[in-house]
Design an enzyme around this catalytic site. Structure first.
Site, PDB file in Angstrom:
ATOM      1  N   CYS A  82       0.861  -1.205   0.054  1.00 17.77           N
ATOM      2  CA  CYS A  82       0.216   0.028   0.020  1.00 17.77           C
ATOM      3  C   CYS A  82       0.744   1.277  -0.095  1.00 17.77           C
ATOM      4  O   CYS A  82       1.450   1.515  -0.885  1.00 17.77           O
ATOM      5  CB  CYS A  82      -0.886  -0.149   1.251  1.00 17.77           C
ATOM      6  SG  CYS A  82      -2.345   1.071   1.125  1.00 17.77           S
ATOM      7  N   HIS A 169      -3.636  -5.187   0.546  1.00 11.67           N
ATOM      8  CA  HIS A 169      -3.182  -5.515   1.989  1.00 11.67           C
ATOM      9  C   HIS A 169      -3.442  -7.139   1.932  1.00 11.67           C
ATOM     10  O   HIS A 169      -4.373  -7.709   2.244  1.00 11.67           O
ATOM     11  CB  HIS A 169      -4.211  -5.001   3.162  1.00 11.67           C
ATOM     12  CG  HIS A 169      -3.815  -3.587   3.346  1.00 11.67           C
ATOM     13  ND1 HIS A 169      -2.429  -3.143   3.937  1.00 11.67           N
ATOM     14  CD2 HIS A 169      -4.196  -2.491   2.942  1.00 11.67           C
ATOM     15  CE1 HIS A 169      -2.669  -1.677   4.158  1.00 11.67           C
ATOM     16  NE2 HIS A 169      -3.414  -1.658   3.256  1.00 11.67           N
ATOM     17  N   GLU A 171      -1.899  -9.172   4.222  1.00 12.03           N
ATOM     18  CA  GLU A 171      -1.952  -9.512   5.597  1.00 12.03           C
ATOM     19  C   GLU A 171      -3.317  -9.831   6.398  1.00 12.03           C
ATOM     20  O   GLU A 171      -3.338 -10.340   7.384  1.00 12.03           O
ATOM     21  CB  GLU A 171      -1.130  -8.791   6.505  1.00 12.03           C
ATOM     22  CG  GLU A 171      -1.734  -7.081   6.738  1.00 12.03           C
ATOM     23  CD  GLU A 171      -1.537  -6.424   5.567  1.00 12.03           C
ATOM     24  OE1 GLU A 171      -1.498  -4.944   5.985  1.00 12.03           O
ATOM     25  OE2 GLU A 171      -1.128  -6.637   4.532  1.00 12.03           O
ATOM     26  N   SER A 223       1.169 -12.005  38.186  1.00  9.49           N
ATOM     27  CA  SER A 223      -0.106 -11.880  38.261  1.00  9.49           C
ATOM     28  C   SER A 223      -0.885 -13.013  38.137  1.00  9.49           C
ATOM     29  O   SER A 223      -2.085 -13.039  38.486  1.00  9.49           O
ATOM     30  CB  SER A 223      -0.479 -10.790  36.859  1.00  9.49           C
ATOM     31  OG  SER A 223      -0.336 -11.482  35.705  1.00  9.49           O
ATOM     32  N   GLY A 224      -0.475 -14.015  37.664  1.00  6.66           N
ATOM     33  CA  GLY A 224      -1.081 -15.356  37.516  1.00  6.66           C
ATOM     34  C   GLY A 224      -1.642 -15.597  35.861  1.00  6.66           C
ATOM     35  O   GLY A 224      -2.152 -16.710  35.748  1.00  6.66           O
ATOM     36  N   GLY A 225      -1.412 -14.669  35.178  1.00  6.99           N
ATOM     37  CA  GLY A 225      -1.951 -14.781  33.606  1.00  6.99           C
ATOM     38  C   GLY A 225      -0.806 -15.350  32.889  1.00  6.99           C
ATOM     39  O   GLY A 225       0.417 -15.720  33.501  1.00  6.99           O
ATOM     40  N   VAL A 226      -1.142 -15.888  31.796  1.00  5.55           N
ATOM     41  CA  VAL A 226      -0.297 -16.667  31.081  1.00  5.55           C
ATOM     42  C   VAL A 226       1.292 -15.971  30.632  1.00  5.55           C
ATOM     43  O   VAL A 226       2.251 -16.663  30.694  1.00  5.55           O
ATOM     44  CB  VAL A 226      -0.961 -17.238  29.695  1.00  5.55           C
ATOM     45  CG1 VAL A 226      -1.395 -15.937  28.822  1.00  5.55           C
ATOM     46  CG2 VAL A 226      -0.185 -18.117  28.939  1.00  5.55           C
ATOM     47  N   SER A 228       2.888 -13.726  32.466  1.00  6.78           N
ATOM     48  CA  SER A 228       3.809 -13.586  33.780  1.00  6.78           C
ATOM     49  C   SER A 228       4.301 -14.776  34.071  1.00  6.78           C
ATOM     50  O   SER A 228       5.443 -15.165  34.528  1.00  6.78           O
ATOM     51  CB  SER A 228       3.116 -12.784  34.696  1.00  6.78           C
ATOM     52  OG  SER A 228       1.927 -13.349  35.363  1.00  6.78           O
ATOM     53  N   VAL A 229       3.143 -16.015  33.917  1.00  4.99           N
ATOM     54  CA  VAL A 229       3.533 -17.034  34.382  1.00  4.99           C
ATOM     55  C   VAL A 229       4.535 -17.850  33.354  1.00  4.99           C
ATOM     56  O   VAL A 229       5.652 -18.513  33.831  1.00  4.99           O
ATOM     57  CB  VAL A 229       2.389 -18.169  34.404  1.00  4.99           C
ATOM     58  CG1 VAL A 229       2.911 -19.448  34.818  1.00  4.99           C
ATOM     59  CG2 VAL A 229       1.358 -17.496  35.529  1.00  4.99           C
TER      60      VAL A 229
END
Length: 513
Positions: A82, A169, A171, A223-226, A228-229
């Site tokens: 583009c 585009h 993508e 935090s316990g989220g994917v 940070s874990v």
């Protein structure tokens, strides 16, 4: 490892280009178009090709980003998409003009040359157009290889096959064969090898962490989220006992979340490695009377710094702060790649490292969410954590519009829990990027039994997304919506009416605040 460099000129689709290349198991990096000449390393043997992104600018504007000289000097294959194509045309002596009417939407592409970029394709395919400028004359030494009814030069190439340009585009999903076109560029034109695999990512990042940290100690904000874990388990795999994790319960978590996070992370990392801090009272008291969402974020961030500092100081001799920062976090918080705007402040990309004078360790910084999930599975992290939906750092504070109070937190927790229970039964649950409740400071008249009620309005938000950069509302079944609405109104004291948010991102953000 082979690499495709994407120069970002501010397109909303730039990150999507990077995702598509990585889906081909080829590593890609997004670089800002405004980098200084000495910062470019396009001559590196790892760089096999260069892609120029789209842009909100017109190449006819004086303010428009220009083409860095290093791009053509590198001699590497170049694909302009583009604006990227228009920039190449203008820079090489062709002509681009402001179109009388913007071309936007699907178009039928007629392929004139079934090789190179269009290797293995038929004579016609659908493509997605989004441009306000048009190429009216090609530079010397260029040929037309595709057109549409309204676009004479829909795809072009140099005679030596080094420089390619497409007006549409590839993508986006609206261009059905777009991924195949990118694959042709990456493999046939650039000669890349598919080496970007989960195994290679794991090995590469472990080596990076070991080489960076050496014998120093690291503390992780867990935090316990994917995100940070995964960052914690990956770092633990690399440096073992040099890692300590601090999990702060800010009182703004979902129902049962603190207990679940503590149990799962201690099982993964060891009880002695996860430090639990209950600081809910400190956070909630400071939010009293605060209405502005950015002020909420600042207050929560400051309180978190205080708690984290206190706990980190007890550990002593910490050199690195480990964070689970991802690509979208960086993009939305600061215009590091190109001329794009900051949307909102993210909790894990500002303030904390500088204040604490710790070196930042972010092994996931250039990964998308799906790549992190794949890496998490490679590390043996349980599916429940791998597919845990993204949760904002400020927690439920930014899902309560207006003042945060203990009463409103309790109402939202119960509503959110019912939403989770019902949606988790649905076959589309795994496809949902985020689903949650929002409490708005509006009361609505209702009737229960023979009595008039005047209670809060609850909002259900559920969206589909690939990486959080854009999102569309989830088409939940009427039956599911009906069950959620009836359960919330009947079981949650304080909610008298439920509504469903069907706004996409953009124009809205996923979260309400």
């Amino acid at each position: 490892m082979d690499k495709i460099v994407i120069l970002d000129f501010g397109s909303q689709y730039t990150q999507l280009i990077a995702r598509r290349i990585r889906e081909l198991q080829v590593y890609s990096e997004v670089w800002p178009c405004h980098m200084k000449g000495q910062e470019y390393n396009l001559n590196s043997p790892e760089v096999k090709g260069i892609i120029l992104s789209g842009s909100p600018y017109s190449v006819t504007s004086e303010e428009a980003p220009t083409l860095p000289g290093e791009v053509l000097q590198s001699g590497k294959p170049v694909l302009g998409i583009c604006y990227g194509m228009q920039l190449l045309v203008k820079s090489l002596g062709g002509k681009v003009v402001r179109a009388a009417q913007r071309e936007y939407g699907r178009a039928l592409l007629t392929i004139l040359e079934k090789k190179g970029l269009f290797e293995g394709m038929g004579g016609e395919t659908i493509c997605w157009m989004s441009h306000g400028d048009s190429v009216v004359a090609l530079p010397p030494g260029f040929v037309k290889i595709a057109k549409t009814e309204d676009c004479e030069f829909a795809a072009i190439r140099s005679e030596d096959g080094k420089i390619w340009g497409i007006q549409f585009h590839p993508e986006v999903s609206h261009t059905p064969l777009g991924k195949e076109m990118l694959a042709n560029f990456v493999f046939f034109i650039c000669g890349c090898n598919p080496e970007w695999t989960p195994e290679s990512i794991l090995k590469q990042q472990i080596n990076y962490i070991r080489n960076e940290v050496k014998q120093e100690r690291v503390v992780c904000a867990l935090s316990g989220g994917v995100d940070s874990v995964t960052a914690a388990v990956l770092t633990y795999r690399a440096i073992g006992d040099q890692l300590s994790c601090i999990f702060v319960n800010n009182g703004l978590l979902r129902k049962g979340e603190a207990e679940e996070v503590l149990k799962s992370t201690q099982k993964l990392l060891g009880k002695e490695r996860v430090i639990y801090v209950d600081a809910g009272e400190r956070f909630i008291s400071r939010l009293r009377g605060v209405l502005d969402p950015e002020e909420k974020r600042r207050i929560i961030g400051k309180a978190f710094i205080e708690v984290f500092e206190e706990e980190a100081a007890k550990l002593g001799n910490i050199t690195y702060l480990l964070q689970g920062t991802l690509y979208p976090d960086v993009i939305e918080s600061t215009s590091v790649w190109g001329p794009s705007a900051r949307i909102k402040t993210h909790h894990n990309v500002g303030g904390l490292p500088e204040r604490m004078q710790l070196k930042v360790l972010e092994p996931l910084r250039f990964l998308f969410k799906d790549e992190v999930r794949t890496l998490a599975q490679q590390l043996g992290i349980p599916e429940k954590i791998v597919w845990r939906q993204p949760f904002p750092g400020p927690g439920l504070a930014v899902r309560i519009v207006g003042e945060v109070t203990p009463e409103r937190l309790e109402i939202l927790r119960e509503m959110d829990y019912i939403i989770f229970q019902e949606l988790s039964k649905s076959p589309v649950f795994r496809k949902i990027w985020q689903s949650f409740g929002v409490l708005v400071p509006v009361r609505s008249v209702g009737i229960m039994g023979d009595e008039r009620t005047y209670e809060y309005v609850g909002v259900l938000r559920a969206v589909l997304s690939e990486d959080g950069m854009t999102a569309d509302w989830a088409r939940l079944s009427y039956d599911t919506l009906d069950v959620i609405a009836r359960r919330v109104v009947n079981e949650v004291k304080g909610i008298g009416r439920m509504v469903y948010d069907i706004t996409s991102k953009p124009p809205a953000t996923i979260e309400w605040e």
